[in-house]
Design an enzyme around this catalytic site. Structure first.
Site, mmCIF file in Angstrom:
data_model
loop_
_atom_site.group_PDB
_atom_site.id
_atom_site.type_symbol
_atom_site.label_atom_id
_atom_site.label_comp_id
_atom_site.label_asym_id
_atom_site.label_seq_id
_atom_site.Cartn_x
_atom_site.Cartn_y
_atom_site.Cartn_z
ATOM 1 N N ASN A 25 51.261 47.749 40.086
ATOM 2 C CA ASN A 25 52.441 46.884 40.215
ATOM 3 C C ASN A 25 52.860 46.217 38.910
ATOM 4 O OD1 ASN A 25 50.327 45.153 39.956
ATOM 5 N ND2 ASN A 25 50.818 43.878 41.725
ATOM 6 N N ASP A 27 51.414 44.262 36.694
ATOM 7 C CA ASP A 27 50.978 42.941 36.213
ATOM 8 C C ASP A 27 49.878 43.062 35.150
ATOM 9 O OD1 ASP A 27 48.802 43.693 37.702
ATOM 10 O OD2 ASP A 27 48.747 41.895 38.965
ATOM 11 N N ASP A 31 44.247 47.603 40.284
ATOM 12 C CA ASP A 31 44.229 47.090 41.659
ATOM 13 C C ASP A 31 43.877 48.201 42.647
ATOM 14 O OD1 ASP A 31 46.750 48.515 41.908
ATOM 15 O OD2 ASP A 31 47.634 46.814 40.837
ATOM 16 N N ASP A 100 29.934 46.750 45.706
ATOM 17 C CA ASP A 100 29.045 45.940 44.885
ATOM 18 C C ASP A 100 28.671 44.704 45.707
ATOM 19 O OD1 ASP A 100 27.771 44.960 42.475
ATOM 20 O OD2 ASP A 100 29.234 46.148 41.366
ATOM 21 N N ASP A 334 28.632 47.551 32.001
ATOM 22 C CA ASP A 334 27.900 46.619 31.134
ATOM 23 C C ASP A 334 27.421 47.290 29.852
ATOM 24 O OD1 ASP A 334 28.076 44.580 33.049
ATOM 25 O OD2 ASP A 334 26.214 45.216 34.024
HETATM 26 C C1 GLC Z 1 25.121 42.415 36.607
HETATM 27 C C2 GLC Z 1 26.494 42.991 36.463
HETATM 28 C C3 GLC Z 1 27.187 42.307 35.332
HETATM 29 C C4 GLC Z 1 27.292 40.837 35.657
HETATM 30 C C5 GLC Z 1 25.937 40.234 36.003
HETATM 31 C C6 GLC Z 1 26.095 38.931 36.708
HETATM 32 O O1 GLC Z 1 24.330 42.672 35.514
HETATM 33 O O2 GLC Z 1 26.427 44.379 36.306
HETATM 34 O O3 GLC Z 1 28.452 42.847 35.054
HETATM 35 O O4 GLC Z 1 27.845 40.156 34.577
HETATM 36 O O5 GLC Z 1 25.188 41.048 36.863
HETATM 37 O O6 GLC Z 1 26.618 39.127 37.990
HETATM 38 CA CA CA Z 2 48.058 45.180 39.362
#
Ligand code: GLC
Ligand code: CA
Length: 562
Positions: A25, A27, A31, A100, A334
């Site tokens: 969209n 922004d 998303d 997650d 990460d």
């Molecule tokens: C895990 C995640 C990371 C996050 C950290 C705190 O290591 O992969 O991205 O910053 O936990 O939640």
């Molecule tokens: Ca968006």
């Protein structure tokens, strides 16, 4: 076959970091509808499962890893209806979705914490970890993962709360059975919605050493909390309870992000009886630093050597055999980009080395994870100044080590960021060569890597020799060859400093893998021998081979009968 057959052992996972994947969209922020639009691309790649980095409501101090409502979608990402549509479309394409699960901590804006901090006798007080000051200061010397003390004084009650990450991520108190009830209820709610599993954020950290002792001071400022927060006294008990009450009631993929995990601990977390989790992410190969060469903390200018990487990965292959299931990854949100860290991201070798790394990992035993853009050979970016950084880890480290303690020169810190900063993984997905790489029609929340004009999905899909189609083939090979999934791993050429080789064996089949990790031709007769024994080439990143030689970054896989 010694391993029990299950779908998640045979699957290939693709991780999406929604903020950087596709903006529908304009922004500037990726998303859910952006993901839904690109599901056919993932189906074309052939992956089985998406691991979705957090999409829950969050003030985004740590890009969604600080959750303020576990049952709502982050407004920037869309609505629950958008989520349901994405899930349905993914399922219709045969793609499962793993969420997650961030339950070591919440956001400080979560309703539980808003209550908890109100007074010492608030009913939610014990949802978090509160301690009195020690000599008027922090309860101990622990450094948070994002620099500074792991304790924050809360004026309202004069006590400190623990935050292993940012001060906007207070740690939950898992010793409180009410916290466990809340988390398990929430997980059940998502399972009832039809999701297919959980990637559990820093799940090895949910049980703390009740003595809260000082940690060893390594950077001259704060102490290391790792031994007191990782693999703590009750972590297996809590996961067994989670398994009994939630996980065992559904057919799920579960993977624990297990900072500080050892082989012995992994055998418990991912035990083959299935009383805890399916598998864990270990960090030994991504935490490797050339000895004595790091600048401070994780910040380094060095690259790990192939023998060091090989020693770690082979250890996990061999020592988990028959005991627990491995996960396989080079990249995630990460980590810096694999081709820049372990391969060679120069224009000459980028694609060849990206394919070599992919071969080296995808022929191992375990469930492989691909991070968005890895299938294009996306590279690290370049940080010109702190203004290019978005990640709280980078920004806080810069403040602490450069500005506050003058331990590191600004230029050195920025070059460390070029090597290992998390934002390298978070630059927008490069879809095409139009402005902002086709990620957004607006202004992206983080700058696009300028190499998008060369490296993008559109170009990859138009080139039969692209990294994309190589990954597609690796995935298809895994689906078609049980030896790739379940074969026993044996190391080969263990003395070589240039070639990473191994074999896999199952039911009379043998697979031989040899990868040249250098930009020079290397002598190697292994593959020729296996071909002479009647083996057949399964895949290679070169079309023309040289006898007795592996060409720069050449990878070859041969399948034969025992
Ligand atoms: C895990 C995640 C990371 C996050 C950290 C705190 O290591 O992969 O991205 O910053 O936990 O939640
Ligand atoms: Ca968006």
């Amino acid at each position: 076959m010694p391993d029990k057959r299950v779908w998640w052992k045979e699957a290939v996972i693709y991780q999406i970091y929604p903020r950087s994947f596709a903006d529908s969209n304009g922004d500037g922020i990726g998303d859910l509808n952006g993901i839904t639009e690109h599901l056919p691309y993932l189906a074309e790649l052939g992956i089985d499962v998406i691991w979705l980095s957090p999409v829950y409501q969050s003030p985004n101090d740590d890009n969604g890893y600080d959750i303020s409502d576990y049952r709502a979608i982050m407004s920037e990402f869309g609505t629950m209806e958008d989520f349901d549509r994405m899930l349905e479309k993914a399922h219709s394409l045969g793609i499962r979705i793993v969420m997650d699960l961030v339950v070591n901590h919440t956001s400080d804006e979560h309703a539980w914490f808003v209550e908890s901090r109100k007074s010492r006798d608030n009913p939610y007080r014990d949802y978090y970890i509160w301690k009195d000051p020690r000599d008027g200061k922090e309860p101990n010397n622990w450094q948070s993962c994002f620099s500074g003390s792991a304790w924050q004084l809360d004026e309202a009650t004069g006590m400190y709360y623990l935050h292993c990450f940012s001060r906007k991520q207070p740690d939950l108190n898992w010793e409180n059975p009410k916290v466990r009830d809340e988390v398990f209820d929430m997980m059940t709610w998502w399972c009832e919605k039809g999701i297919d599993g959980f990637r559990m954020d820093v799940i090895s950290m949910i049980s703390k050493d009740p003595a809260y002792p000082d940690g060893q001071v390594t950077d001259g400022i704060y102490g290391d909390m790792t031994p007191f927060v990782c693999n703590g006294p009750h972590v297996h008990e809590y996961l067994q309870e989670m398994n009994r009450r939630v996980l065992s009631r559904y057919d799920l993929l579960t993977v624990g992000e297990a900072a500080g995990v050892t082989i012995e601990e992994a055998k418990k977390y991912a035990n083959k009886e299935g009383t805890e989790l399916g598998m864990v992410f270990q960090f030994e190969h991504t935490d490797l630093l050339a000895a004595g060469n790091n600048v401070v903390g994780k910040w380094t200018l060095s690259r790990p050597s192939m023998p060091a990487v090989r020693a770690v990965l082979n250890k996990w292959q061999i020592q988990l055999e028959g005991e627990a299931w491995n996960s396989l990854y080079w990249d995630n949100h990460d980590q810096p980009r694999a081709v820049s860290r372990f391969g060679n991201d120069s224009p000459q070798w980028r694609e060849t080395s990206a394919k070599m790394l992919a071969t080296c990992l995808h022929m191992m035993k375990g469930t492989p994870y691909i991070y968005q853009g890895e299938e294009l050979g996306m590279t690290n970016t370049h940080f010109r100044s702190l203004a290019d950084c978005r990640d709280i880890e980078e920004i806080n480290a810069y403040r602490q080590y450069v500005e506050e303690h003058h331990m590191v020169e600004p230029e050195v810190m920025l070059r460390c960021f070029d090597r290992v900063a998390r934002d390298n993984a978070r630059t927008p997905m490069q879809w095409d060569d139009s402005l902002h790489a086709g990620f957004t029609t607006g202004t992206p929340w983080i700058p696009v890597n300028p190499n998008y004009t060369q490296i993008n999905a559109k170009a990859a899909l138009a080139d039969p020799d692209s990294v994309f189609y190589y990954y597609q083939k690796l995935i298809a090979l895994r689906h078609a060859n049980p030896v790739i999934v379940y074969g026993r791993f044996h190391e080969l050429l263990g003395d070589s400093t240039t070639i990473y080789a191994y074999e896999r064996v199952l039911d009379g089949k043998i697979l031989t893998v040899a990868c040249n990790w250098t930009d020079q031709p290397q002598q190697c007769s292994l593959i020729d021998e296996r071909l002479a024994d009647g083996g057949e080439e399964l895949i290679s990143n070169y079309k023309a081979h040289r006898e007795g030689i592996l060409q720069p970054y050449e990878a070859r896989v041969v399948s034969g009968d025992l």
